[in-house]
Design a protein around this motif. Sequence first.
Motif, mmCIF file in Angstrom:
data_model
loop_
_atom_site.group_PDB
_atom_site.id
_atom_site.type_symbol
_atom_site.label_atom_id
_atom_site.label_comp_id
_atom_site.label_asym_id
_atom_site.label_seq_id
_atom_site.Cartn_x
_atom_site.Cartn_y
_atom_site.Cartn_z
ATOM 1 N N VAL A 1 68.710 69.263 79.330
ATOM 2 C CA VAL A 1 69.326 69.931 80.478
ATOM 3 C C VAL A 1 68.416 69.869 81.701
ATOM 4 N N ASN A 2 67.126 69.681 81.443
ATOM 5 C CA ASN A 2 66.086 69.894 82.458
ATOM 6 C C ASN A 2 65.512 68.601 83.023
ATOM 7 N N LYS A 3 66.301 67.546 83.054
ATOM 8 C CA LYS A 3 65.824 66.271 83.597
ATOM 9 C C LYS A 3 64.590 65.743 82.863
ATOM 10 N N GLY A 4 64.542 66.008 81.555
ATOM 11 C CA GLY A 4 63.451 65.470 80.746
ATOM 12 C C GLY A 4 62.261 66.393 80.607
ATOM 13 N N ILE A 5 62.320 67.575 81.214
ATOM 14 C CA ILE A 5 61.224 68.536 81.148
ATOM 15 C C ILE A 5 61.561 69.597 80.110
ATOM 16 N N ARG A 6 60.701 69.742 79.113
ATOM 17 C CA ARG A 6 60.909 70.760 78.075
ATOM 18 C C ARG A 6 60.310 72.085 78.513
ATOM 19 N N SER A 7 61.057 73.164 78.285
ATOM 20 C CA SER A 7 60.554 74.521 78.537
ATOM 21 C C SER A 7 60.164 75.167 77.215
ATOM 22 N N ALA A 8 58.948 75.645 77.121
ATOM 23 C CA ALA A 8 58.524 76.383 75.927
ATOM 24 C C ALA A 8 59.162 77.768 75.945
ATOM 25 N N PRO A 9 59.418 78.343 74.799
ATOM 26 C CA PRO A 9 60.017 79.691 74.780
ATOM 27 C C PRO A 9 59.106 80.711 75.459
ATOM 28 N N MET A 10 59.665 81.520 76.337
ATOM 29 C CA MET A 10 58.929 82.610 76.980
ATOM 30 C C MET A 10 59.574 83.917 76.528
ATOM 31 N N PHE A 11 58.845 84.691 75.727
ATOM 32 C CA PHE A 11 59.388 85.915 75.160
ATOM 33 C C PHE A 11 59.077 87.144 76.009
ATOM 34 N N VAL A 12 57.998 87.093 76.773
ATOM 35 C CA VAL A 12 57.553 88.242 77.562
ATOM 36 C C VAL A 12 57.317 87.784 78.998
ATOM 37 N N SER A 13 57.795 88.586 79.955
ATOM 38 C CA SER A 13 57.609 88.236 81.366
ATOM 39 C C SER A 13 56.356 88.872 81.952
ATOM 40 N N ARG A 14 56.059 90.123 81.545
ATOM 41 C CA ARG A 14 54.826 90.761 82.033
ATOM 42 C C ARG A 14 54.437 91.916 81.110
ATOM 43 N N ILE A 15 53.173 92.324 81.224
ATOM 44 C CA ILE A 15 52.649 93.455 80.467
ATOM 45 C C ILE A 15 51.921 94.366 81.447
ATOM 46 N N GLU A 16 52.232 95.668 81.373
ATOM 47 C CA GLU A 16 51.590 96.655 82.230
ATOM 48 C C GLU A 16 50.770 97.622 81.381
ATOM 49 N N ASP A 17 49.728 98.214 82.006
ATOM 50 C CA ASP A 17 48.964 99.240 81.301
ATOM 51 C C ASP A 17 49.659 100.590 81.447
ATOM 52 N N ASN A 18 49.043 101.644 80.909
ATOM 53 C CA ASN A 18 49.708 102.952 80.892
ATOM 54 C C ASN A 18 49.748 103.621 82.258
ATOM 55 N N GLU A 19 49.159 102.975 83.262
ATOM 56 C CA GLU A 19 49.231 103.493 84.626
ATOM 57 C C GLU A 19 50.162 102.658 85.497
ATOM 58 N N GLY A 20 50.816 101.683 84.896
ATOM 59 C CA GLY A 20 51.756 100.854 85.634
ATOM 60 C C GLY A 20 51.147 99.638 86.296
ATOM 61 N N ASN A 21 49.884 99.369 86.037
ATOM 62 C CA ASN A 21 49.247 98.187 86.618
ATOM 63 C C ASN A 21 49.588 96.950 85.798
ATOM 64 N N VAL A 22 49.947 95.872 86.468
ATOM 65 C CA VAL A 22 50.278 94.626 85.774
ATOM 66 C C VAL A 22 48.994 93.986 85.262
ATOM 67 N N ILE A 23 48.931 93.804 83.959
ATOM 68 C CA ILE A 23 47.765 93.158 83.346
ATOM 69 C C ILE A 23 47.961 91.648 83.317
ATOM 70 N N THR A 24 49.157 91.240 82.888
ATOM 71 C CA THR A 24 49.451 89.808 82.759
ATOM 72 C C THR A 24 50.868 89.526 83.215
#
Length: 775
Positions: free
Chosen positions: A603-626
């Motif tokens: 579907v992607n013009k020959g480019i494979r997409s690896a599965p992405m299960f998580v978009s982001r992770i935040e700490d307990n104060e709401g700061n984006v870690i990753t």
Amino acid sequence: MRKVFIRSLWTLLVVAILGSAVAFKAIWDGKIGYMPPVEDLQNPISRFATQIFSADGKVIGTWNFNRENRVCVAYNDISPYLVQALVATEDVRFYDHSGIDFIALTRAVVKRGLFGQASAGGGSTITQQLAKQLYSETAKSTMQRVLQKPIEWVIAVKLERNYTKEEIIALYLNYFDFLHNAVGIKTASNTYFNKEPRDLTIEEAATLVGLCKNPSLFNPVRYPERCRERRNVVLDQMRKAGYITEAECAKYSDLPLKLDFHRTDHKDGVAPYLREFLRVYMSAERPQLSNYPSWNRRQFVIDSIAWVNDPLYGWCNKNRKKDGSPYNLNADGLKVYTTIDSRMQRYAEEAVYAHVARYLQPEFFKEQKGKPNAPFTSALTQKQVNQIMERAVLQSERYRALKAAGASNEEIHRSFHTPTEMTLFTYHGDIDTMMAPIDSIRYVKSYLRAGFMSMDPKTGAVKAYVGGLDYTHFMYDMVTGGRRQVGSTIKPFLYALAMENGFTPCSMAPNVQQTYTVGNQTWTPRNANRKRYGEMVTLKWGLAQSNNWISAYLMSKLNPQQFVIKLHEFGIDNPEIVPSMALCLGPCEVSVAEMVSAYTTFVNKGIRSAPMFVSRIEDNEGNVITDFQPRMNEVINAESADRMLVLLKGVVDGGTAGRLRYRYNFTGEIGAKTGTTNRNADAWFMGFTPQLVSGCWVGGEDRDIHFDTMRMGQGATMALPIWANFMKKVYADPSLPYDETAKFDLPPGYDGCSGGETSSDDPGDGALDIEEVFE
């Protein structure tokens, strides 16, 4: 003498008071015992529980000391009857004290401590009980419990300083374990009464509060009459406190105990297989070869690749907190935002259950009825069935427990063949019965398994993940954990290699059975039918009909070693794939997740997409870690990808997936491939639209558990309907951004044939002769 005695008593009293004051000051300052930091007291829930969110903002689960089913509710969402019952029963002066009720404490000390009156009541306030729930370990002795009490008093005072009374009530009810894995009032209300906490009636609220004294002793499922009596005690306490009248107390006390009970735990709820996969995947440690058994070195290679390439794998141990320690999913209050859409996840689970549990399973039971080998195929001998069952016994938890206890082989054999009380799974609910453990193993194996995954081909975002039909009873994950032979669903990868080597959808091939010689060995592939036998046919026709002879012909014109390399580029990480002619028919074992990811390439013009299960992770104060980004790699060029779209659309428009048109009435553009392995052991269906790529596997726990007829066992019957039912639900939901009229990015009238070689004699300049491969 009397004066000396009195003076000594006063001295002891003063020393006791001063000593207590010094001790409590030391406890307050954290110099004696454990005193949690103030910031933890201010937010103890987020201090511990990691919450998992769907892409559309729904909480789909929590990780908290293995109590994943606890979901917190606000005070305003709790029935006032619950609050009244709790205060009246556990702490009638709750609104008048600041954490310690000295009147109740003195009464408990005098009546219980001095006079031994068991009915004197407890001295712990609701706040003290909350302190115990939050911060005290289970005492191993009476002395340890006595030492814990002063610490809990101090914590209770600090809790009262940091929380309102309403917040303390909510915390208490959210943390209490009401038994049957119902941790927290929301789960308890659902478990016992199938209601939300705000909707509980007076007698239902009294029943749940009655459990707070001792949930095991007053278990409403096991001891209903004892629970009813405790409920009536709570109702009487509510009367004494003035919350209900005497007439109301009598009225509700006369009511029978009515439950709408269904057991629940962290295995229930949205995407349980995904949640468990993420917990294990994110907590993984750096792979060490010594930690893997010799028979599973393949997994070491797969995990090592994931450790290097996937930021999510081992995330907890790859990232560090401010103090330098790794993250802990059970204790650091993280927020994990998955790519799962809760609506699509529900549709996927419904589609899998409806087809496998309601249709295929009854048909399978019907086919197996009366067969001596059931649930195994009739093609096996009794000796082969016995060997399979012996392996299953050795792999069972019962066998390991008996072996660890020192039981002899004869005792173990007798144990497995002696009927015993047990609970068995059925799709209509668990049943209690008497059965020999060996028969229960066979019974469990009779249930078909399935795995389904759907993802966005552009970003790799996984939108639905169904690892099986019932996580409580079948915990093995068939999306990422299970690997099965892929059969004909491997053929598009071979055709993609052919497109890279100058072939086109219009290239011709001889539709005849041929014998191929490789070294000293010969191989003669079989085919399911003899349509157009002896004719020259196009590759488009060959793939649409899933013709094995055409695939073998292509394999003879290409390089098997290059094919293996190409499979790895498609994201198939199995290091044990052996280059051979027969590889074109899919004997290698691949996971559903890998297959779905691989098909995004088309579907992607020959480019494979690896599965992405998580978009982001935040700490307990709401700061984006990753923040996680799509991971992609080029597998084939854009022209080859366009040609593959033509080929795979042909599978739907005139091939083995044609029932998507004439039975399910899909009108939009679809590419697909069916797959069925030898003896119908594995049934596959891979389907994609311009916006979604999804794949499904259905089969037995063992390869020898399957339908014996092709009519029922083929991929088009076993797996295709799951994809169809899922997509029907997705297209019918206007809140989702998927449109059946969406088009693939192809020029109008494109057939993929221009500019390519159409002769069957010359595969193109890039192709290799089979002799060159095995020199």
